[in-house]
Motif scaffolding. Sequence first.
Motif, PDB file in Angstrom:
ATOM      1  N   MET A 148      37.962  -7.958 -12.653  1.00 14.37           N
ATOM      2  CA  MET A 148      36.587  -8.403 -12.861  1.00 14.37           C
ATOM      3  C   MET A 148      35.666  -7.190 -12.935  1.00 14.37           C
ATOM      4  SD  MET A 148      34.227 -10.837 -10.422  1.00 14.37           S
ATOM      5  CE  MET A 148      35.077 -12.347 -10.819  1.00 14.37           C
ATOM      6  N   PRO A 149      34.774  -7.143 -13.928  1.00 16.55           N
ATOM      7  CA  PRO A 149      33.832  -6.024 -14.002  1.00 16.55           C
ATOM      8  C   PRO A 149      32.901  -6.028 -12.790  1.00 16.55           C
ATOM      9  CG  PRO A 149      33.629  -7.460 -15.938  1.00 16.55           C
ATOM     10  CD  PRO A 149      34.606  -8.095 -15.013  1.00 16.55           C
ATOM     11  N   PRO A 150      32.473  -4.852 -12.340  1.00 17.49           N
ATOM     12  CA  PRO A 150      31.618  -4.792 -11.146  1.00 17.49           C
ATOM     13  C   PRO A 150      30.309  -5.565 -11.300  1.00 17.49           C
ATOM     14  CG  PRO A 150      31.764  -2.625 -12.196  1.00 17.49           C
ATOM     15  CD  PRO A 150      32.735  -3.534 -12.896  1.00 17.49           C
ATOM     16  N   GLN A 151      29.785  -5.673 -12.529  1.00 14.98           N
ATOM     17  CA  GLN A 151      28.543  -6.418 -12.736  1.00 14.98           C
ATOM     18  C   GLN A 151      28.745  -7.894 -12.404  1.00 14.98           C
ATOM     19  OE1 GLN A 151      30.037  -4.423 -14.947  1.00 14.98           O
ATOM     20  NE2 GLN A 151      28.544  -3.010 -15.842  1.00 14.98           N
ATOM     21  N   ALA A 152      29.824  -8.480 -12.890  1.00 12.74           N
ATOM     22  CA  ALA A 152      30.110  -9.892 -12.618  1.00 12.74           C
ATOM     23  C   ALA A 152      30.395 -10.098 -11.132  1.00 12.74           C
ATOM     24  CB  ALA A 152      31.297 -10.367 -13.464  1.00 12.74           C
ATOM     25  N   PHE A 153      31.119  -9.162 -10.535  1.00 12.57           N
ATOM     26  CA  PHE A 153      31.420  -9.264  -9.108  1.00 12.57           C
ATOM     27  C   PHE A 153      30.120  -9.232  -8.286  1.00 12.57           C
ATOM     28  CE2 PHE A 153      32.501  -7.504  -4.946  1.00 12.57           C
ATOM     29  CZ  PHE A 153      33.508  -8.383  -4.547  1.00 12.57           C
ATOM     30  N   LEU A 154      29.206  -8.323  -8.640  1.00 10.39           N
ATOM     31  CA  LEU A 154      27.937  -8.219  -7.913  1.00 10.39           C
ATOM     32  C   LEU A 154      27.127  -9.500  -8.034  1.00 10.39           C
ATOM     33  CD1 LEU A 154      25.887  -6.660  -6.233  1.00 10.39           C
ATOM     34  CD2 LEU A 154      25.023  -5.639  -8.349  1.00 10.39           C
ATOM     35  N   LEU A 155      27.036 -10.080  -9.226  1.00 12.74           N
ATOM     36  CA  LEU A 155      26.292 -11.338  -9.391  1.00 12.74           C
ATOM     37  C   LEU A 155      26.894 -12.443  -8.528  1.00 12.74           C
ATOM     38  CD1 LEU A 155      25.538 -11.340 -13.220  1.00 12.74           C
ATOM     39  CD2 LEU A 155      23.897 -11.064 -11.345  1.00 12.74           C
ATOM     40  N   GLY A 156      28.211 -12.545  -8.510  1.00 12.09           N
ATOM     41  CA  GLY A 156      28.875 -13.534  -7.668  1.00 12.09           C
ATOM     42  C   GLY A 156      28.642 -13.258  -6.198  1.00 12.09           C
TER      43      GLY A 156
ATOM     44  N   LEU B 213      26.076 -11.683  -4.839  1.00  9.26           N
ATOM     45  CA  LEU B 213      24.690 -12.020  -4.509  1.00  9.26           C
ATOM     46  C   LEU B 213      24.524 -13.531  -4.343  1.00  9.26           C
ATOM     47  CD1 LEU B 213      22.755  -9.600  -6.891  1.00  9.26           C
ATOM     48  CD2 LEU B 213      22.796  -9.505  -4.393  1.00  9.26           C
ATOM     49  N   SER B 214      25.139 -14.306  -5.222  1.00  8.67           N
ATOM     50  CA  SER B 214      25.055 -15.769  -5.119  1.00  8.67           C
ATOM     51  C   SER B 214      25.714 -16.272  -3.844  1.00  8.67           C
ATOM     52  CB  SER B 214      25.712 -16.429  -6.334  1.00  8.67           C
ATOM     53  OG  SER B 214      24.973 -16.143  -7.489  1.00  8.67           O
ATOM     54  N   ALA B 215      26.896 -15.749  -3.538  1.00  7.18           N
ATOM     55  CA  ALA B 215      27.599 -16.168  -2.324  1.00  7.18           C
ATOM     56  C   ALA B 215      26.798 -15.779  -1.079  1.00  7.18           C
ATOM     57  CB  ALA B 215      28.999 -15.549  -2.277  1.00  7.18           C
ATOM     58  N   PHE B 216      26.236 -14.560  -1.086  1.00  7.02           N
ATOM     59  CA  PHE B 216      25.429 -14.133   0.059  1.00  7.02           C
ATOM     60  C   PHE B 216      24.218 -15.044   0.234  1.00  7.02           C
ATOM     61  CE2 PHE B 216      21.859 -11.957   1.963  1.00  7.02           C
ATOM     62  CZ  PHE B 216      22.409 -11.538   3.165  1.00  7.02           C
ATOM     63  N   ASP B 217      23.539 -15.363  -0.873  1.00  7.74           N
ATOM     64  CA  ASP B 217      22.373 -16.242  -0.816  1.00  7.74           C
ATOM     65  C   ASP B 217      22.735 -17.589  -0.197  1.00  7.74           C
ATOM     66  OD1 ASP B 217      19.610 -17.037  -1.436  1.00  7.74           O
ATOM     67  OD2 ASP B 217      20.524 -18.280  -2.994  1.00  7.74           O
ATOM     68  N   ASN B 218      23.855 -18.156  -0.617  1.00  5.76           N
ATOM     69  CA  ASN B 218      24.290 -19.445  -0.069  1.00  5.76           C
ATOM     70  C   ASN B 218      24.592 -19.358   1.424  1.00  5.76           C
ATOM     71  OD1 ASN B 218      24.096 -20.699  -2.578  1.00  5.76           O
ATOM     72  ND2 ASN B 218      26.232 -20.328  -3.090  1.00  5.76           N
ATOM     73  N   LYS B 219      25.316 -18.312   1.819  1.00  4.71           N
ATOM     74  CA  LYS B 219      25.663 -18.152   3.239  1.00  4.71           C
ATOM     75  C   LYS B 219      24.415 -17.884   4.083  1.00  4.71           C
ATOM     76  CE  LYS B 219      30.411 -16.744   2.671  1.00  4.71           C
ATOM     77  NZ  LYS B 219      31.451 -15.764   2.946  1.00  4.71           N
ATOM     78  N   TYR B 220      23.521 -17.051   3.556  1.00  3.32           N
ATOM     79  CA  TYR B 220      22.298 -16.751   4.301  1.00  3.32           C
ATOM     80  C   TYR B 220      21.443 -18.002   4.461  1.00  3.32           C
ATOM     81  CZ  TYR B 220      18.012 -14.683   5.921  1.00  3.32           C
ATOM     82  OH  TYR B 220      16.899 -14.402   6.676  1.00  3.32           O
TER      83      TYR B 220
ATOM     84  N   ILE C 174      18.551  -4.114  -7.717  1.00  2.00           N
ATOM     85  CA  ILE C 174      18.189  -5.529  -7.845  1.00  2.00           C
ATOM     86  C   ILE C 174      16.850  -5.676  -8.571  1.00  2.00           C
ATOM     87  CG2 ILE C 174      17.645  -7.646  -6.571  1.00  2.00           C
ATOM     88  CD1 ILE C 174      19.853  -6.787  -4.570  1.00  2.00           C
ATOM     89  N   MET C 175      15.910  -4.789  -8.329  1.00  2.00           N
ATOM     90  CA  MET C 175      14.633  -4.837  -9.047  1.00  2.00           C
ATOM     91  C   MET C 175      14.857  -4.605 -10.548  1.00  2.00           C
ATOM     92  SD  MET C 175      12.276  -5.665  -6.940  1.00  2.00           S
ATOM     93  CE  MET C 175      10.872  -5.381  -7.989  1.00  2.00           C
ATOM     94  N   LYS C 176      15.737  -3.687 -10.910  1.00  2.00           N
ATOM     95  CA  LYS C 176      16.044  -3.438 -12.325  1.00  2.00           C
ATOM     96  C   LYS C 176      16.704  -4.673 -12.924  1.00  2.00           C
ATOM     97  CE  LYS C 176      16.573  -1.063 -16.115  1.00  2.00           C
ATOM     98  NZ  LYS C 176      15.491  -1.123 -17.089  1.00  2.00           N
ATOM     99  N   MET C 177      17.626  -5.306 -12.186  1.00  2.00           N
ATOM    100  CA  MET C 177      18.266  -6.535 -12.654  1.00  2.00           C
ATOM    101  C   MET C 177      17.211  -7.628 -12.845  1.00  2.00           C
ATOM    102  SD  MET C 177      21.606  -6.434 -10.129  1.00  2.00           S
ATOM    103  CE  MET C 177      22.039  -8.154 -10.388  1.00  2.00           C
ATOM    104  N   HIS C 178      16.282  -7.718 -11.910  1.00  2.00           N
ATOM    105  CA  HIS C 178      15.206  -8.713 -11.975  1.00  2.00           C
ATOM    106  C   HIS C 178      14.355  -8.505 -13.230  1.00  2.00           C
ATOM    107  CE1 HIS C 178      11.196 -10.372 -10.903  1.00  2.00           C
ATOM    108  NE2 HIS C 178      11.915 -11.327 -10.353  1.00  2.00           N
ATOM    109  N   ASN C 179      13.980  -7.269 -13.471  1.00  2.49           N
ATOM    110  CA  ASN C 179      13.175  -6.960 -14.658  1.00  2.49           C
ATOM    111  C   ASN C 179      13.956  -7.227 -15.936  1.00  2.49           C
ATOM    112  OD1 ASN C 179      10.928  -6.229 -13.144  1.00  2.49           O
ATOM    113  ND2 ASN C 179      11.555  -4.095 -13.023  1.00  2.49           N
ATOM    114  N   ASN C 180      15.245  -6.893 -15.966  1.00  3.10           N
ATOM    115  CA  ASN C 180      16.079  -7.169 -17.137  1.00  3.10           C
ATOM    116  C   ASN C 180      16.193  -8.671 -17.379  1.00  3.10           C
ATOM    117  OD1 ASN C 180      16.511  -4.431 -17.471  1.00  3.10           O
ATOM    118  ND2 ASN C 180      18.551  -4.452 -16.579  1.00  3.10           N
TER     119      ASN C 180
END
Length: 159
Positions: A17-25, A27-34, A146-152
């Motif tokens: 899995m590319p690191p970009q896809a892993f990071l998005l997953g 972040l989503s998993a962390f958000d759910n757990k948090y 994350i701010m750069k991802m947000h702006n993108n």
Amino acid sequence: MNYDEAMNMSTVEFGDMPPQAFLLGLLSAFDNKYQASADSFFEEITWKQFFAVICINLCKEAPTINELSDIMGSSHQNVKQILLKLEKKGFITFETDENDKRKQRIYVTEACQKFCEKNDGQSQQIVGQIFNGIDEQGLMITIQTIMKMHNNLKEISWD
């Protein structure tokens, strides 16, 4: 990087899995757990309701629903539902804007302020535990990423 080892999960295979896809997953998993953890921490309100209160308190003046929706990164409809629940609990009030009668501004109540004061110390302690072992440089790189991802994300056309 071996994601399987990093995640310490034997039931999932991340493979190449590319690191970009892993990071998005991640972040989503962390958000759910948090969110699940924070929901169990607060007795009176949910994490999303508390996040709305935090965002209201960050505003220089009492926000409108549209302004709060932009800050929270959520739809007007979702934020309105969160606010109606907070209003029922006595945590916020809606008041007509003095300059534009079509707008309603959102204010936190004294009960909400007391709730925030009551939970502030333990909330800060939990946040400290979450960021345990993360130095300021690592934190700043994460924020910048994350701010750069947000702006993108704002530049993407989904149609």
